[in-house]
Design an enzyme around this catalytic site. Structure first.
Site, PDB file in Angstrom:
ATOM      1  N   GLY A 114      -9.685   3.397  -6.364  1.00 27.36           N
ATOM      2  CA  GLY A 114      -8.317   2.900  -6.521  1.00 27.36           C
ATOM      3  C   GLY A 114      -7.323   3.601  -5.611  1.00 27.36           C
ATOM      4  O   GLY A 114      -7.633   3.967  -4.465  1.00 27.36           O
ATOM      5  N   VAL A 115      -6.135   3.816  -6.141  1.00 22.92           N
ATOM      6  CA  VAL A 115      -5.064   4.398  -5.335  1.00 22.92           C
ATOM      7  C   VAL A 115      -5.394   5.854  -4.987  1.00 22.92           C
ATOM      8  O   VAL A 115      -5.022   6.348  -3.908  1.00 22.92           O
ATOM      9  CB  VAL A 115      -3.700   4.225  -6.045  1.00 22.92           C
ATOM     10  CG1 VAL A 115      -3.552   5.112  -7.257  1.00 22.92           C
ATOM     11  CG2 VAL A 115      -2.560   4.431  -5.069  1.00 22.92           C
ATOM     12  N   ASP A 116      -6.099   6.539  -5.858  1.00 20.66           N
ATOM     13  CA  ASP A 116      -6.510   7.932  -5.623  1.00 20.66           C
ATOM     14  C   ASP A 116      -7.377   8.014  -4.352  1.00 20.66           C
ATOM     15  O   ASP A 116      -7.136   8.844  -3.461  1.00 20.66           O
ATOM     16  CB  ASP A 116      -7.293   8.406  -6.855  1.00 20.66           C
ATOM     17  CG  ASP A 116      -7.557   9.897  -6.898  1.00 20.66           C
ATOM     18  OD1 ASP A 116      -7.010  10.622  -6.048  1.00 20.66           O
ATOM     19  OD2 ASP A 116      -8.304  10.331  -7.796  1.00 20.66           O
ATOM     20  N   ASN A 164      -7.437  11.838 -11.468  1.00 24.67           N
ATOM     21  CA  ASN A 164      -8.219  12.171 -12.666  1.00 24.67           C
ATOM     22  C   ASN A 164      -8.044  13.659 -12.954  1.00 24.67           C
ATOM     23  O   ASN A 164      -7.521  14.405 -12.123  1.00 24.67           O
ATOM     24  CB  ASN A 164      -9.690  11.801 -12.477  1.00 24.67           C
ATOM     25  CG  ASN A 164     -10.259  12.380 -11.199  1.00 24.67           C
ATOM     26  OD1 ASN A 164     -10.324  13.594 -11.042  1.00 24.67           O
ATOM     27  ND2 ASN A 164     -10.637  11.516 -10.271  1.00 24.67           N
ATOM     28  N   SER A 193      -2.384   4.168 -14.472  1.00 30.89           N
ATOM     29  CA  SER A 193      -3.278   3.776 -15.593  1.00 30.89           C
ATOM     30  C   SER A 193      -3.592   2.283 -15.678  1.00 30.89           C
ATOM     31  O   SER A 193      -4.371   1.884 -16.540  1.00 30.89           O
ATOM     32  CB  SER A 193      -2.731   4.236 -16.958  1.00 30.89           C
ATOM     33  OG  SER A 193      -2.947   5.607 -17.156  1.00 30.89           O
ATOM     34  N   ASP A 231       0.845  -1.198   0.000  1.00 28.21           N
ATOM     35  CA  ASP A 231       0.000   0.000   0.000  1.00 28.21           C
ATOM     36  C   ASP A 231       0.879   1.246   0.000  1.00 28.21           C
ATOM     37  O   ASP A 231       1.564   1.532   0.984  1.00 28.21           O
ATOM     38  CB  ASP A 231      -0.883  -0.043   1.253  1.00 28.21           C
ATOM     39  CG  ASP A 231      -1.808   1.149   1.374  1.00 28.21           C
ATOM     40  OD1 ASP A 231      -1.786   2.037   0.500  1.00 28.21           O
ATOM     41  OD2 ASP A 231      -2.558   1.180   2.371  1.00 28.21           O
ATOM     42  N   ILE A 232       0.808   2.006  -1.073  1.00 30.78           N
ATOM     43  CA  ILE A 232       1.681   3.190  -1.223  1.00 30.78           C
ATOM     44  C   ILE A 232       1.401   4.248  -0.164  1.00 30.78           C
ATOM     45  O   ILE A 232       2.281   5.036   0.177  1.00 30.78           O
ATOM     46  CB  ILE A 232       1.532   3.777  -2.648  1.00 30.78           C
ATOM     47  CG1 ILE A 232       2.685   4.723  -2.978  1.00 30.78           C
ATOM     48  CG2 ILE A 232       0.188   4.458  -2.830  1.00 30.78           C
ATOM     49  CD1 ILE A 232       2.715   5.165  -4.438  1.00 30.78           C
ATOM     50  N   VAL A 268      -8.372   1.224 -13.191  1.00 30.44           N
ATOM     51  CA  VAL A 268      -9.602   1.682 -13.854  1.00 30.44           C
ATOM     52  C   VAL A 268      -9.333   2.117 -15.299  1.00 30.44           C
ATOM     53  O   VAL A 268     -10.164   1.893 -16.183  1.00 30.44           O
ATOM     54  CB  VAL A 268     -10.211   2.868 -13.062  1.00 30.44           C
ATOM     55  CG1 VAL A 268     -11.400   3.470 -13.789  1.00 30.44           C
ATOM     56  CG2 VAL A 268     -10.634   2.411 -11.685  1.00 30.44           C
ATOM     57  N   TYR A 269      -8.183   2.725 -15.561  1.00 31.57           N
ATOM     58  CA  TYR A 269      -7.902   3.262 -16.897  1.00 31.57           C
ATOM     59  C   TYR A 269      -7.500   2.184 -17.908  1.00 31.57           C
ATOM     60  O   TYR A 269      -7.382   2.471 -19.099  1.00 31.57           O
ATOM     61  CB  TYR A 269      -6.865   4.378 -16.827  1.00 31.57           C
ATOM     62  CG  TYR A 269      -7.428   5.725 -16.387  1.00 31.57           C
ATOM     63  CD1 TYR A 269      -8.776   5.877 -16.034  1.00 31.57           C
ATOM     64  CD2 TYR A 269      -6.621   6.854 -16.309  1.00 31.57           C
ATOM     65  CE1 TYR A 269      -9.287   7.108 -15.626  1.00 31.57           C
ATOM     66  CE2 TYR A 269      -7.125   8.095 -15.912  1.00 31.57           C
ATOM     67  CZ  TYR A 269      -8.458   8.209 -15.568  1.00 31.57           C
ATOM     68  OH  TYR A 269      -8.954   9.434 -15.171  1.00 31.57           O
TER      69      TYR A 269
HETATM   70  N1  AR6 Z   1      -1.330   1.234  -3.112  1.00 31.95           N
HETATM   71  C1  AR6 Z   1      -0.688   0.909  -4.245  1.00 31.95           C
HETATM   72  N2  AR6 Z   1      -1.327   0.629  -5.413  1.00 31.95           N
HETATM   73  C2  AR6 Z   1      -2.681   0.648  -5.393  1.00 31.95           C
HETATM   74  C3  AR6 Z   1      -3.429   0.973  -4.232  1.00 31.95           C
HETATM   75  C4  AR6 Z   1      -2.689   1.283  -3.043  1.00 31.95           C
HETATM   76  N3  AR6 Z   1      -3.303   1.616  -1.907  1.00 31.95           N
HETATM   77  N4  AR6 Z   1      -4.757   0.912  -4.548  1.00 31.95           N
HETATM   78  C5  AR6 Z   1      -4.845   0.543  -5.837  1.00 31.95           C
HETATM   79  N5  AR6 Z   1      -3.595   0.373  -6.358  1.00 31.95           N
HETATM   80  P1  AR6 Z   1      -6.143   2.944 -10.327  1.00 31.95           P
HETATM   81  P2  AR6 Z   1      -5.737   4.365 -12.907  1.00 31.95           P
HETATM   82  C6  AR6 Z   1      -3.186   0.005  -7.726  1.00 31.95           C
HETATM   83  O1  AR6 Z   1      -7.442   2.416 -10.820  1.00 31.95           O
HETATM   84  O2  AR6 Z   1      -5.838   3.100 -13.662  1.00 31.95           O
HETATM   85  C7  AR6 Z   1      -9.291   6.672  -9.928  1.00 31.95           C
HETATM   86  O3  AR6 Z   1     -10.649   6.598  -9.647  1.00 31.95           O
HETATM   87  C8  AR6 Z   1      -4.203  -0.700  -8.589  1.00 31.95           C
HETATM   88  O4  AR6 Z   1      -4.249  -2.086  -8.284  1.00 31.95           O
HETATM   89  O5  AR6 Z   1      -6.055   3.466  -8.950  1.00 31.95           O
HETATM   90  O6  AR6 Z   1      -4.636   5.333 -13.239  1.00 31.95           O
HETATM   91  C9  AR6 Z   1      -8.848   8.082 -10.363  1.00 31.95           C
HETATM   92  O7  AR6 Z   1      -9.625   9.069  -9.741  1.00 31.95           O
HETATM   93  C10 AR6 Z   1      -3.629  -0.439  -9.997  1.00 31.95           C
HETATM   94  O8  AR6 Z   1      -2.623  -1.400 -10.317  1.00 31.95           O
HETATM   95  O9  AR6 Z   1      -5.617   4.177 -11.304  1.00 31.95           O
HETATM   96  C11 AR6 Z   1      -9.047   8.050 -11.844  1.00 31.95           C
HETATM   97  O10 AR6 Z   1     -10.387   8.369 -12.204  1.00 31.95           O
HETATM   98  C12 AR6 Z   1      -2.954   0.914  -9.851  1.00 31.95           C
HETATM   99  O11 AR6 Z   1      -2.921   1.193  -8.443  1.00 31.95           O
HETATM  100  C13 AR6 Z   1      -8.755   6.605 -12.228  1.00 31.95           C
HETATM  101  O12 AR6 Z   1      -9.020   5.847 -11.051  1.00 31.95           O
HETATM  102  C14 AR6 Z   1      -3.664   2.038 -10.561  1.00 31.95           C
HETATM  103  O13 AR6 Z   1      -5.070   1.798 -10.546  1.00 31.95           O
HETATM  104  C15 AR6 Z   1      -7.309   6.414 -12.598  1.00 31.95           C
HETATM  105  O14 AR6 Z   1      -7.135   5.092 -13.058  1.00 31.95           O
END
Ligand code: AR6
Length: 185
Positions: free
Chosen positions: A42-44, A34, A131, A20-21, A134-135
């Protein structure tokens, strides 16, 4: 047991970490945000929850000035309640099949984030796999591209340590394979 691996690159180090970052105490962690910097899933979502409401307020102030953050660009805020001092917010490309500039935009998201870190003398930076959630960017394509940009910054001493966070055993395997191919075991 969470997996880790490390790769010396020039004067610096690349660490690959399954975890977890938001728990990382790097000088800066990067958020896969976004364009509205509005928080999300997600991570955001995890970063906003851990940083507290002052992070969203800081993002709103930035959006009041710039309207939106175009994909491939990056801005910086304090880390507020996070262990990290700063959050660098970037927007990766949405995957539309790969022929819509996605690789250039993804490269730019990593490079712009590193540029913000260097401007603020932040030498330890943690990245999520921008990316690839979700992306929808395929991880086996994102990993070598991202690692190439990160290695260049480490090689030139722009930053001294990069911690690349992945969030599953399968993602760790994909990123580790790409790193071993590029940098050797
Ligand atoms: N620590 C590390 N990595 C993580 C964590 C965490 N706590 N949580 C998720 N990941 P994503 P995107 C990973 O969907 O594809 C958001 O809603 C996850 O498994 O977070 O760039 C934004 O607001 C994946 O491998 O980001 C945007 O609308 C990676 O982080 C959209 O999602 C990125 O997944 C951005 O989509």
């Amino acid at each position: 047991m969470p997996r880790t691996a490390h790769f010396p690159i020039g004067p610096g180090t690349l660490r690959l970490i399954e975890g977890d970052i938001t728990r990382d105490d790097a000088d800066a962690i990067v958020n896969a945000a976004n364009a509205a910097l509005a928080g999300g899933g997600g991570v955001d979502g995890a970063i906003h929850r851990a940083a507290g409401p002052r992070l969203l307020a800081a993002c709103r102030d930035i959006i009041a000035e710039i309207d939106h953050l175009p994909p491939g660009q990056a801005v910086i805020t304090p880390g507020f309640d996070l262990p990290a001092r700063a959050v660098i917010h970037t927007v990766g490309p949405i995957w539309y099949g790969g022929s819509h500039g996605e690789p250039d935009t993804l490269r730019s998201a990593y490079a712009a984030s590193l540029a913000r870190a260097a401007e603020h003398n932040l030498s330890t930076v943690a990245f999520p796999a921008i990316s690839t959630g979700v992306y929808g960017y395929p991880v086996e394509l994102a990993a070598p591209l991202a690692l190439g940009v990160l290695a260049e910054a480490l090689g030139t001493g722009t930053v001294s340590e990069i911690r690349m966070y992945v969030y599953s055993a399968a993602a760790f395997a994909a990123w580790n394979e790409a790193a071993v191919t590029l940098f050797g075991g």
